[in-house]
Design an enzyme around this catalytic site. Structure first.
Site, PDB file in Angstrom:
ATOM      1  N   GLN A   1     -15.181  13.921  -2.544  1.00  0.00           N
ATOM      2  CA  GLN A   1     -15.430  12.773  -1.673  1.00  0.00           C
ATOM      3  C   GLN A   1     -14.108  12.082  -1.335  1.00  0.00           C
ATOM      4  O   GLN A   1     -13.760  11.060  -1.921  1.00  0.00           O
ATOM      5  CB  GLN A   1     -16.361  11.807  -2.403  1.00  0.00           C
ATOM      6  CG  GLN A   1     -16.823  10.639  -1.572  1.00  0.00           C
ATOM      7  CD  GLN A   1     -17.973  10.996  -0.686  1.00  0.00           C
ATOM      8  OE1 GLN A   1     -18.915  11.641  -1.131  1.00  0.00           O
ATOM      9  NE2 GLN A   1     -17.930  10.569   0.553  1.00  0.00           N
ATOM     10  N   PHE A   2     -13.350  12.629  -0.374  1.00  0.00           N
ATOM     11  CA  PHE A   2     -12.060  12.036  -0.018  1.00  0.00           C
ATOM     12  C   PHE A   2     -12.215  10.629   0.541  1.00  0.00           C
ATOM     13  O   PHE A   2     -11.299   9.818   0.480  1.00  0.00           O
ATOM     14  CB  PHE A   2     -11.289  12.929   0.962  1.00  0.00           C
ATOM     15  CG  PHE A   2     -11.806  12.917   2.365  1.00  0.00           C
ATOM     16  CD1 PHE A   2     -11.275  12.041   3.307  1.00  0.00           C
ATOM     17  CD2 PHE A   2     -12.828  13.771   2.759  1.00  0.00           C
ATOM     18  CE1 PHE A   2     -11.749  12.029   4.605  1.00  0.00           C
ATOM     19  CE2 PHE A   2     -13.303  13.767   4.053  1.00  0.00           C
ATOM     20  CZ  PHE A   2     -12.765  12.887   4.984  1.00  0.00           C
ATOM     21  N   THR A   3     -13.396  10.294   1.055  1.00  0.00           N
ATOM     22  CA  THR A   3     -13.601   8.976   1.646  1.00  0.00           C
ATOM     23  C   THR A   3     -13.558   7.846   0.613  1.00  0.00           C
ATOM     24  O   THR A   3     -13.488   6.672   0.992  1.00  0.00           O
ATOM     25  CB  THR A   3     -14.926   8.916   2.433  1.00  0.00           C
ATOM     26  OG1 THR A   3     -16.013   9.202   1.555  1.00  0.00           O
ATOM     27  CG2 THR A   3     -14.915   9.912   3.587  1.00  0.00           C
TER      28      THR A   3
END
Length: 155
Positions: free
Chosen positions: A78-80
């Protein structure tokens, strides 16, 4: 490295219509990686997720860990989690690690967690559909960093 953990009665992830991971009961861990993260931080955070006492004991107190209940962990990249929303209306994602480093540390996190609990996962970099039934609800953000003395700590 950031882990947004959710205590779940069940959770699953699907990629291109194919179920790639499912758990229940256990933890859903959304994992974000920063450029300064390394394998030691990944191992530290995996161990903390597996041993965090957020499951109820017989008295109804959050006093048991994922290991204690024999639960499973579903890990989703989950890079966000490193989105910067301080300016404008469009998030800036430049604070996340580049994909090659993030994928490597995502794999190291999963391997470290698998040393303690069964681990299921999504597919790094894929468009994923995540379903969950949050138990409680219990949602906790953990962030592990290396401090000025070189020691890994939670902030």
């Amino acid at each position: 490295m950031r882990a947004l953990i959710q205590r779940v009665s069940r959770a699953s992830v699907t990629v291109d219509g194919e179920l790639t991971g499912t758990v229940g009961p256990g933890l859903l861990v959304f994992l974000g990686v920063a450029p300064q993260d390394d394998g030691e931080i990944a191992s530290f955070l995996a161990e903390r997720c597996a041993t965090l006492r957020i499951f109820e004991d017989d008295a109804g107190k959050m006093n048991r860990s994922l290991i204690d209940i024999g639960g499973r962990m579903l890990v989703v990249s989950q890079f966000t989690l490193f989105a910067d929303t301080t300016q404008g209306r469009r998030p800036y994602f430049g604070n996340a690690a580049p994909p090659e480093l993030a994928d490597d540390l995502y794999e190291k996190f999963k391997a470290a967690a698998a040393g303690s609990v069964p681990v299921a996962c999504g597919k790094f970099g894929a468009d994923m559909q995540v379903s969950l039934c949050n138990d409680g609800p219990v949602t906790i953000m953990l962030e592990a960093v290396r401090n000025d003395s070189g020691r890994i700590t939670l902030i």
